[in-house]
Design a protein around this motif. Structure first.
Motif, PDB file in Angstrom:
ATOM      1  N   ILE A 156      -2.851  -2.459   8.713  1.00 58.25           N
ATOM      2  CA  ILE A 156      -2.993  -1.616   9.737  1.00 58.25           C
ATOM      3  C   ILE A 156      -3.381  -0.168   9.092  1.00 58.25           C
ATOM      4  O   ILE A 156      -2.462   0.535   8.918  1.00 58.25           O
ATOM      5  CB  ILE A 156      -1.484  -1.537  10.650  1.00 58.25           C
ATOM      6  CG1 ILE A 156      -1.078  -3.296  10.820  1.00 58.25           C
ATOM      7  CG2 ILE A 156      -1.542  -1.018  11.615  1.00 58.25           C
ATOM      8  CD1 ILE A 156       0.195  -3.421  11.320  1.00 58.25           C
ATOM      9  N   ALA A 157      -4.441  -0.037   9.431  1.00 55.28           N
ATOM     10  CA  ALA A 157      -5.046   1.403   9.012  1.00 55.28           C
ATOM     11  C   ALA A 157      -6.404   1.599   9.536  1.00 55.28           C
ATOM     12  O   ALA A 157      -7.174   0.819  10.222  1.00 55.28           O
ATOM     13  CB  ALA A 157      -5.162   1.184   7.425  1.00 55.28           C
ATOM     14  N   GLU A 158      -7.004   2.855   9.281  1.00 54.17           N
ATOM     15  CA  GLU A 158      -8.291   3.227   9.227  1.00 54.17           C
ATOM     16  C   GLU A 158      -8.858   2.821   8.023  1.00 54.17           C
ATOM     17  O   GLU A 158      -8.833   3.490   6.959  1.00 54.17           O
ATOM     18  CB  GLU A 158      -8.616   4.605   9.913  1.00 54.17           C
ATOM     19  CG  GLU A 158      -9.956   5.112   9.992  1.00 54.17           C
ATOM     20  CD  GLU A 158     -10.152   6.566  10.367  1.00 54.17           C
ATOM     21  OE1 GLU A 158     -11.161   6.979  10.524  1.00 54.17           O
ATOM     22  OE2 GLU A 158      -8.935   7.154  10.813  1.00 54.17           O
ATOM     23  N   LEU A 159      -9.689   1.773   7.926  1.00 57.09           N
ATOM     24  CA  LEU A 159     -10.142   1.422   6.694  1.00 57.09           C
ATOM     25  C   LEU A 159     -11.224   2.448   6.150  1.00 57.09           C
ATOM     26  O   LEU A 159     -12.342   2.812   6.966  1.00 57.09           O
ATOM     27  CB  LEU A 159     -10.767  -0.135   6.626  1.00 57.09           C
ATOM     28  CG  LEU A 159      -9.790  -1.274   7.027  1.00 57.09           C
ATOM     29  CD1 LEU A 159     -10.392  -2.212   7.022  1.00 57.09           C
ATOM     30  CD2 LEU A 159      -8.459  -1.007   6.246  1.00 57.09           C
ATOM     31  N   ASP A 160     -11.228   2.460   4.788  1.00 52.95           N
ATOM     32  CA  ASP A 160     -12.286   3.127   4.176  1.00 52.95           C
ATOM     33  C   ASP A 160     -13.441   2.266   3.623  1.00 52.95           C
ATOM     34  O   ASP A 160     -13.027   0.963   3.877  1.00 52.95           O
ATOM     35  CB  ASP A 160     -11.805   4.051   2.697  1.00 52.95           C
ATOM     36  CG  ASP A 160     -10.656   4.947   3.027  1.00 52.95           C
ATOM     37  OD1 ASP A 160     -10.763   5.609   4.142  1.00 52.95           O
ATOM     38  OD2 ASP A 160      -9.608   5.099   2.276  1.00 52.95           O
ATOM     39  N   ALA A 219      -6.497   0.236  13.456  1.00 51.38           N
ATOM     40  CA  ALA A 219      -6.434  -1.195  13.855  1.00 51.38           C
ATOM     41  C   ALA A 219      -5.858  -2.411  13.015  1.00 51.38           C
ATOM     42  O   ALA A 219      -5.575  -1.917  11.785  1.00 51.38           O
ATOM     43  CB  ALA A 219      -7.872  -1.732  14.293  1.00 51.38           C
ATOM     44  N   VAL A 220      -5.581  -3.544  13.491  1.00 46.65           N
ATOM     45  CA  VAL A 220      -5.146  -4.380  12.650  1.00 46.65           C
ATOM     46  C   VAL A 220      -6.322  -5.142  12.219  1.00 46.65           C
ATOM     47  O   VAL A 220      -7.091  -5.573  12.908  1.00 46.65           O
ATOM     48  CB  VAL A 220      -4.242  -5.522  13.465  1.00 46.65           C
ATOM     49  CG1 VAL A 220      -3.822  -6.717  12.686  1.00 46.65           C
ATOM     50  CG2 VAL A 220      -2.840  -4.725  14.155  1.00 46.65           C
ATOM     51  N   HIS A 221      -6.359  -5.320  10.655  1.00 47.46           N
ATOM     52  CA  HIS A 221      -7.341  -5.774  10.270  1.00 47.46           C
ATOM     53  C   HIS A 221      -7.053  -7.004   9.126  1.00 47.46           C
ATOM     54  O   HIS A 221      -5.804  -6.881   8.562  1.00 47.46           O
ATOM     55  CB  HIS A 221      -8.395  -4.871   9.168  1.00 47.46           C
ATOM     56  CG  HIS A 221      -8.972  -3.790  10.302  1.00 47.46           C
ATOM     57  ND1 HIS A 221      -8.381  -2.364  10.383  1.00 47.46           N
ATOM     58  CD2 HIS A 221     -10.093  -3.737  10.552  1.00 47.46           C
ATOM     59  CE1 HIS A 221      -9.247  -1.928  11.004  1.00 47.46           C
ATOM     60  NE2 HIS A 221     -10.321  -2.431  11.146  1.00 47.46           N
ATOM     61  N   ALA A 222      -7.726  -8.092   9.081  1.00 50.21           N
ATOM     62  CA  ALA A 222      -7.783  -9.133   8.029  1.00 50.21           C
ATOM     63  C   ALA A 222      -8.914  -8.527   7.155  1.00 50.21           C
ATOM     64  O   ALA A 222     -10.066  -8.479   7.318  1.00 50.21           O
ATOM     65  CB  ALA A 222      -8.001 -10.335   8.661  1.00 50.21           C
ATOM     66  N   ILE A 223      -8.457  -8.530   5.939  1.00 51.24           N
ATOM     67  CA  ILE A 223      -9.439  -8.104   4.664  1.00 51.24           C
ATOM     68  C   ILE A 223      -9.281  -9.277   3.673  1.00 51.24           C
ATOM     69  O   ILE A 223      -8.171  -9.865   3.317  1.00 51.24           O
ATOM     70  CB  ILE A 223      -9.218  -6.785   3.867  1.00 51.24           C
ATOM     71  CG1 ILE A 223      -7.840  -6.713   3.474  1.00 51.24           C
ATOM     72  CG2 ILE A 223      -9.304  -5.967   5.014  1.00 51.24           C
ATOM     73  CD1 ILE A 223      -7.635  -5.554   2.453  1.00 51.24           C
ATOM     74  N   TYR A 224     -10.457  -9.562   3.206  1.00 53.26           N
ATOM     75  CA  TYR A 224     -10.613 -10.794   2.147  1.00 53.26           C
ATOM     76  C   TYR A 224     -11.737 -10.403   1.303  1.00 53.26           C
ATOM     77  O   TYR A 224     -12.564  -9.543   1.405  1.00 53.26           O
ATOM     78  CB  TYR A 224     -10.812 -11.928   2.835  1.00 53.26           C
ATOM     79  CG  TYR A 224     -11.765 -12.038   3.831  1.00 53.26           C
ATOM     80  CD1 TYR A 224     -13.164 -12.890   3.750  1.00 53.26           C
ATOM     81  CD2 TYR A 224     -11.636 -11.560   5.116  1.00 53.26           C
ATOM     82  CE1 TYR A 224     -14.056 -12.796   4.577  1.00 53.26           C
ATOM     83  CE2 TYR A 224     -12.585 -11.682   6.115  1.00 53.26           C
ATOM     84  CZ  TYR A 224     -13.766 -12.316   5.846  1.00 53.26           C
ATOM     85  OH  TYR A 224     -14.827 -12.443   6.767  1.00 53.26           O
ATOM     86  N   PRO A 225     -11.922 -11.042  -0.035  1.00 51.19           N
ATOM     87  CA  PRO A 225     -12.827 -10.519  -1.044  1.00 51.19           C
ATOM     88  C   PRO A 225     -14.397 -10.820  -0.847  1.00 51.19           C
ATOM     89  O   PRO A 225     -15.275  -9.684  -1.177  1.00 51.19           O
ATOM     90  CB  PRO A 225     -12.305 -11.470  -2.172  1.00 51.19           C
ATOM     91  CG  PRO A 225     -10.934 -11.970  -2.047  1.00 51.19           C
ATOM     92  CD  PRO A 225     -11.037 -12.145  -0.509  1.00 51.19           C
ATOM     93  N   THR A 226     -14.763 -11.787   0.091  1.00 55.09           N
ATOM     94  CA  THR A 226     -16.312 -11.686   0.079  1.00 55.09           C
ATOM     95  C   THR A 226     -16.789 -12.407   1.369  1.00 55.09           C
ATOM     96  O   THR A 226     -15.990 -13.445   2.045  1.00 55.09           O
ATOM     97  CB  THR A 226     -16.939 -12.695  -1.240  1.00 55.09           C
ATOM     98  OG1 THR A 226     -18.275 -12.809  -0.941  1.00 55.09           O
ATOM     99  CG2 THR A 226     -16.158 -13.967  -1.310  1.00 55.09           C
ATOM    100  N   ARG A 227     -17.868 -12.191   1.981  1.00 55.59           N
ATOM    101  CA  ARG A 227     -18.404 -13.021   3.087  1.00 55.59           C
ATOM    102  C   ARG A 227     -18.824 -14.658   2.505  1.00 55.59           C
ATOM    103  O   ARG A 227     -18.998 -15.436   3.432  1.00 55.59           O
ATOM    104  CB  ARG A 227     -19.472 -12.420   3.630  1.00 55.59           C
ATOM    105  CG  ARG A 227     -19.105 -11.055   4.367  1.00 55.59           C
ATOM    106  CD  ARG A 227     -20.189 -10.621   5.139  1.00 55.59           C
ATOM    107  NE  ARG A 227     -20.007  -8.961   5.516  1.00 55.59           N
ATOM    108  CZ  ARG A 227     -19.133  -8.930   6.662  1.00 55.59           C
ATOM    109  NH1 ARG A 227     -18.925 -10.085   7.428  1.00 55.59           N
ATOM    110  NH2 ARG A 227     -19.031  -7.620   7.109  1.00 55.59           N
TER     111      ARG A 227
END
Length: 314
Positions: free
Chosen positions: A145-149, A264-272
């Protein structure tokens, strides 16, 4: 690998009984197949097929090679099927990092339904308010939950985050309701150490407020309990206090001042590329759960007039 391809061509020729028949099956010309068989024989240093004008016959070496090649090709097919099935089905262990409060409130209660849908999957949910290194620490994904860099990681936006100033009715009855942002200087303001200062968007642009009060803590959950108890004014996310606002346990103050919606609420993961099914399915599950309008914001549109109306962006 080219050796594997030559093996397969050899096995198809033997099975079909001729280079022409094998060529029709594989979409290759007899000349190409002949060249590949010769290359295989050259590499092995022995003749595998006796060629006549009417038929092909296996040499003794060819017969032994053919029997072993069939086993190798079957193993390769089994291995590829195993990997393909894993890429389309949720299997194994899914290791997820999430913020403590959000994970407890908005992930944990829904895990039963997800696990029932994917009963070959185990979930390792690690709750922490620290940002983990997804790759180095072996996480499949993290909820942030952040403003992602900018980052080499892939991010998918799951839901908007609305943060509002609020206080308990008992506090407002005792201390009065602030009528302007300057009035906050005369009120008890509450925030966890990592949430100081507050950057608020108001009618005249951004203002910065440095909360000060009798409570110091590194826990956002402690702040939540303190504001509910009537200790002071806090800046809280609606995902955290939405039900309290709807039920009247908290009231919004200074509604024209809100934290930036860039968070915002984000899901982050290593690669597409080659995203495992367990990761893709879990992210889709959360996106469907929270979108297009997060359930925790139900009934708050009137209290927060500028609340985002459009669906969460991917």
């Amino acid at each position: 690998m080219s050796d594997i391809t030559d093996m397969e061509i050899f096995a198809r020729v033997v099975g079909a009984g001729s280079m022409s028949a094998a060529g029709r099956e594989m979409g290759l010309s007899p000349a190409v197949i002949s060249k590949r068989i010769r290359r295989l024989e050259t590499r092995l240093g022995t003749r595998l097929l006796q060629r006549t004008t009417r038929q092909l016959a296996l040499t003794e070496a060819g017969q032994g090679y053919y029997e072993r090649v069939l086993g190798i090709l079957a193993s390769i097919e089994e291995a590829e099927t195993f990997v393909t099935r894993r890429s389309t089905m949720a299997r194994g262990t899914l290791k997820v990092s999430a913020p403590t409060s959000f994970g407890r409130l908005h992930i944990a209660p829904h895990l039963k339904r997800f696990i029932e849908l994917h009963d070959d999957l185990q979930i390792n949910l690690v709750l922490s308010d620290s940002f983990v290194d997804v790759v180095a620490e072996g996480y499949d994904l993290a909820i942030r939950i952040a403003e992602l860099d900018d980052s080499s990681l892939v991010a998918r936006r799951l839901a908007p985050v609305h943060r509002v100033l609020c206080a308990a009715p008992s506090y407002l009855e005792s201390h009065g309701t602030p009528a302007s942002i300057a009035d906050l200087e005369d009120h008890v303001t509450l925030a966890a150490a990592q949430q100081i200062p507050w950057h608020l968007d108001g009618p005249k642009g951004e203002v910065v407020v440095r909360p000060s009060g009798p409570l110091s803590t590194n826990s956002s959950e402690v702040v939540r309990e303190a504001v509910l108890s009537g200790l002071g004014v806090a800046l809280r996310s609606t995902w955290d206090v939405g039900p309290d606002l709807a039920a009247g346990r908290l009231r919004i103050v200074l509604p024209n001042y809100r934290a930036s919606d860039r968070v915002a609420v984000h899901a982050i993961y290593p690669t597409r590329r080659f995203v495992p099914a367990k990761v893709r399915l879990f992210i889709d599950f959360l996106a469907d759960l929270y979108a297009p309008h997060p359930y925790w914001d139900e009934g708050l549109q009137d209290a927060v007039p500028e609340m985002e109306k459009e669906p969460a962006r991917p």
